[in-house]
Design an enzyme around this catalytic site. Structure first.
Site, mmCIF file in Angstrom:
data_model
loop_
_atom_site.group_PDB
_atom_site.id
_atom_site.type_symbol
_atom_site.label_atom_id
_atom_site.label_comp_id
_atom_site.label_asym_id
_atom_site.label_seq_id
_atom_site.Cartn_x
_atom_site.Cartn_y
_atom_site.Cartn_z
ATOM 1 N N GLU A 1 -7.755 -4.057 5.771
ATOM 2 C CA GLU A 1 -7.705 -3.842 4.322
ATOM 3 C C GLU A 1 -6.633 -4.702 3.671
ATOM 4 O OE1 GLU A 1 -8.639 0.558 3.344
ATOM 5 O OE2 GLU A 1 -8.166 0.555 5.460
ATOM 6 N N HIS B 1 -12.526 3.773 0.071
ATOM 7 C CA HIS B 1 -12.496 2.855 1.223
ATOM 8 C C HIS B 1 -13.176 1.528 0.877
ATOM 9 C CE1 HIS B 1 -12.462 6.514 4.222
ATOM 10 N NE2 HIS B 1 -11.225 6.109 3.982
ATOM 11 N N GLU C 1 -13.909 1.833 15.768
ATOM 12 C CA GLU C 1 -13.521 0.652 16.553
ATOM 13 C C GLU C 1 -13.268 0.989 18.016
ATOM 14 O OE1 GLU C 1 -10.179 -1.266 14.570
ATOM 15 O OE2 GLU C 1 -11.175 -0.950 12.659
ATOM 16 N N ASN C 2 -12.856 2.242 18.274
ATOM 17 C CA ASN C 2 -12.366 2.569 19.623
ATOM 18 C C ASN C 2 -13.205 3.540 20.433
ATOM 19 O OD1 ASN C 2 -9.787 1.087 19.494
ATOM 20 N ND2 ASN C 2 -9.398 2.475 17.794
ATOM 21 N N LYS D 1 3.372 0.620 3.074
ATOM 22 C CA LYS D 1 2.961 -0.365 4.069
ATOM 23 C C LYS D 1 2.973 -1.726 3.377
ATOM 24 C CE LYS D 1 -0.991 -0.394 7.187
ATOM 25 N NZ LYS D 1 -2.332 0.097 7.382
ATOM 26 N N ARG E 1 -2.642 -2.001 -3.445
ATOM 27 C CA ARG E 1 -3.784 -1.115 -3.288
ATOM 28 C C ARG E 1 -3.664 -0.001 -4.333
ATOM 29 N NH1 ARG E 1 -4.757 3.711 0.856
ATOM 30 N NH2 ARG E 1 -6.937 4.084 0.343
ATOM 31 N N ASP F 1 -7.793 14.955 15.877
ATOM 32 C CA ASP F 1 -7.705 13.631 16.493
ATOM 33 C C ASP F 1 -8.902 13.434 17.436
ATOM 34 O OD1 ASP F 1 -5.270 11.486 17.202
ATOM 35 O OD2 ASP F 1 -6.771 11.760 18.769
ATOM 36 N N MET F 2 -9.726 12.437 17.167
ATOM 37 C CA MET F 2 -10.963 12.272 17.933
ATOM 38 C C MET F 2 -10.696 11.997 19.407
ATOM 39 S SD MET F 2 -14.191 12.454 18.021
ATOM 40 C CE MET F 2 -14.933 12.456 16.395
ATOM 41 N N ASN G 1 0.866 -1.168 0.000
ATOM 42 C CA ASN G 1 0.000 0.000 0.000
ATOM 43 C C ASN G 1 0.912 1.231 0.000
ATOM 44 O OD1 ASN G 1 -1.752 2.060 0.590
ATOM 45 N ND2 ASN G 1 -2.797 0.978 2.252
ATOM 46 N N ARG H 1 -11.055 17.004 6.493
ATOM 47 C CA ARG H 1 -11.855 17.247 5.286
ATOM 48 C C ARG H 1 -13.279 17.660 5.669
ATOM 49 N NH1 ARG H 1 -10.534 11.667 2.334
ATOM 50 N NH2 ARG H 1 -8.969 11.380 3.957
ATOM 51 N N HIS I 1 -17.134 3.605 8.050
ATOM 52 C CA HIS I 1 -15.669 3.620 8.187
ATOM 53 C C HIS I 1 -15.312 4.995 8.746
ATOM 54 C CE1 HIS I 1 -11.454 2.638 6.882
ATOM 55 N NE2 HIS I 1 -11.387 3.960 7.051
ATOM 56 N N ASN J 1 -9.412 8.793 10.100
ATOM 57 C CA ASN J 1 -9.110 10.169 9.711
ATOM 58 C C ASN J 1 -9.966 10.567 8.521
ATOM 59 O OD1 ASN J 1 -7.353 11.721 11.254
ATOM 60 N ND2 ASN J 1 -5.689 10.299 10.739
ATOM 61 N N GLY K 1 -10.366 3.667 13.084
ATOM 62 C CA GLY K 1 -9.882 4.203 14.362
ATOM 63 C C GLY K 1 -10.970 4.685 15.307
HETATM 64 P P1 AMP Z 1 -7.548 5.698 11.385
HETATM 65 O O1 AMP Z 1 -7.460 6.696 10.248
HETATM 66 O O2 AMP Z 1 -8.439 4.546 11.090
HETATM 67 O O3 AMP Z 1 -6.206 5.299 11.930
HETATM 68 O O4 AMP Z 1 -8.272 6.486 12.597
HETATM 69 C C1 AMP Z 1 -7.715 7.616 13.213
HETATM 70 C C2 AMP Z 1 -8.748 8.240 14.148
HETATM 71 O O5 AMP Z 1 -9.149 7.286 15.149
HETATM 72 C C3 AMP Z 1 -8.216 9.455 14.921
HETATM 73 O O6 AMP Z 1 -9.200 10.478 14.948
HETATM 74 C C4 AMP Z 1 -8.009 8.898 16.311
HETATM 75 O O7 AMP Z 1 -8.107 9.886 17.312
HETATM 76 C C5 AMP Z 1 -9.170 7.941 16.398
HETATM 77 N N1 AMP Z 1 -8.984 7.013 17.533
HETATM 78 C C6 AMP Z 1 -8.060 6.038 17.671
HETATM 79 N N2 AMP Z 1 -8.179 5.467 18.899
HETATM 80 C C7 AMP Z 1 -9.187 6.106 19.537
HETATM 81 C C8 AMP Z 1 -9.807 6.003 20.840
HETATM 82 N N3 AMP Z 1 -9.391 5.105 21.721
HETATM 83 N N4 AMP Z 1 -10.828 6.828 21.119
HETATM 84 C C9 AMP Z 1 -11.242 7.752 20.245
HETATM 85 N N5 AMP Z 1 -10.727 7.914 19.008
HETATM 86 C C10 AMP Z 1 -9.707 7.112 18.667
#
Ligand code: AMP
Length: 405
Positions: A392, A178, A343-344, A18, A89, A292-293, A11, A252, A219, A222, A340
């Site tokens: 993926e 995606h 899932e979290n 990656k 990819r 960053d969430m 990728n 975005r 999905h 970011n 991200g």
């Molecule tokens: P990804 O692009 O799939 O790697 O997702 C990145 C996003 O997932 C970022 O906004 C991260 O802050 C968020 N993220 C990852 N772990 C957590 C968590 N434990 N709680 C909240 N958001 C998370």
């Protein structure tokens, strides 16, 4: 006929590369993986993993050096000569590629021709292909397109209401992205639901409902996108001609009034600045100064009004999309959270589902709070709710095998 099934997936991003190696002969074991990051910068680094061994090294060089580094690592561990095929990819397949495709010189030309539709991705994907072909000239290389999963959309979903010639002459339509993630998590969700005890499946209605044939995948990383999947085929998705359309994302904007472009232009903003602002300085970052969430949830807990608004907008837009996709499919049997955030961020999942009880969407607070890397059911209503970690790389490996076998 292939007997051993070792697949290398690659990728290639603008500043990263990656890889994973899967042994698909007797299961779906990931035997090695790694990431070369910040390619081209002085702070480049590589992480290479095999078994229990993890190597972290400083990296200075370009994409060609990165491929060489990965090749050396795989050779050292006697994996390179075992690779049966390479799955790449590729972000944009346009209308030309609706399936994973063995890469010929002609295919390379077409990927290149599609570059204006994905200028940040297709050229570097193609470079990755060409470099990997030099390292592994004797095995098939397969392109797996992000857009392909969405190629089942009907014209009523993929066309924009703009002059016809924009479509016929310039390919202006919704493509969606995606795709490997939406494909992977919807397949896993169907498997999990099929195995679940009847009471836990959630559905109470007709046969179609029992089989969970109307799935909405979310999905949320970011980049964020949703897909409406009916009987395994995508019928609509939120990203469009480019990955800027649809949901609010980290940096975005997602959907805005199309009239905004000419308004900002009338104020003196150039096309390039507008494009940069919507791609890199909007979304959560634009509203709250943070993309960053995890950080945003902490800021909100400490009373930040900007974080509160950014998350409220993110959730509100997501809920509207779930409603729209439920309408598009005449109902919904399951929604799936992945990537991200999906899932979290349990707190955010609960907020998205709150108030969607009219669709049968309800989250079990207890199940939602469980942290796990396994796919799982967290719903307690008639429409199921699942968390499915995306993969993926595995989807690319599966798609690659599907083409060469
Ligand atoms: P990804 O692009 O799939 O790697 O997702 C990145 C996003 O997932 C970022 O906004 C991260 O802050 C968020 N993220 C990852 N772990 C957590 C968590 N434990 N709680 C909240 N958001 C998370």
């Amino acid at each position: 006929m292939v007997t051993s099934l070792m697949i290398l997936t690659l990728n290639a991003g603008s500043s990263s590369l990656k890889f994973s190696v899967f042994d698909l002969s007797a299961g779906e074991d990931e035997v090695a993986n790694g990431l070369v990051e910040r390619i081209g910068s002085a702070e480049g680094r590589a992480t290479l993993e095999i078994g229990d061994e993890t190597q972290r090294v400083d990296f200075q060089g370009d994409h060609s050096d990165a491929v060489e580094l990965i090749g050396k690592f795989l050779r050292k561990h006697e994996l390179l000569n075992k690779v049966n095929a390479v799955g790449h990819r590729v972000v944009h397949g346009g209308e030309a590629f609706q399936q994973p495709t063995v890469i010929s010189a002609e295919v390379e030309k077409t990927i290149n021709r599609l570059s204006p539709l994905a200028p940040l991705h297709n050229p570097v994907n193609l470079q990755g292909i060409q470099l990997a072909k030099q390292t592994l000239p004797d095995v098939p290389h397969v392109a797996v397109f992000d857009t392909a999963f969405h190629s089942t959309m009907a014209a009523q979903a993929f066309r924009y209401p703009v002059p016809q010639a924009w479509y016929s002459e310039h390919g202006v339509r919704k493509y969606g992205f995606h795709g490997t993630s939406h494909a992977y998590v919807s397949t896993v969700a169907s498997e999990v639901l099929a195995k679940a005890p009847r009471g836990a499946r959630g559905s109470t209605g007709s046969g179609a409902k029992r089989n969970h044939q109307r799935i909405i995948t979310l999905h949320l990383g970011n980049g964020c996108s949703a897909a409406a999947i009916l009987n395994g085929a995508c019928i609509d998705t939120t990203m469009g001609l480019t990955p800027l359309e649809g949901l609010m994302m980290g940096t975005r904007s997602g959907d805005v009034d199309p009239g905004l472009a000419s308004y900002m232009h009338s104020l003196g903003m150039s096309v390039a600045d507008y494009d940069r602002a919507l791609n890199k300085a909007s979304g959560l970052l634009g509203i709250a100064g943070e993309n960053d969430m995890r950080a945003l949830l902490e800021m909100r807990a400490k009373g930040s009004e900007a974080a509160q608004l950014a998350i409220a907008m993110f959730v509100y837009r997501l809920r509207k999309t779930i409603g729209a996709f439920a309408a598009a499919m005449d109902g919904v049997d399951a929604i799936v959270f992945t990537a991200g955030i999906g899932e979290n961020a349990a707190e955010l999942r609960a907020e998205v589902c709150e108030g969607l009880g009219f669709l049968g969407i309800k989250v079990s607070m207890e199940k939602n709070a469980v942290r796990s890397s396994e796919a799982r059911i967290i719903g307690s209503g008639s429409c199921q709710v699942l968390v499915v970690p995306t993969n993926e790389e595995l989807e690319i490996a599966r798609a690659t095998i599907g083409v060469i076998e």
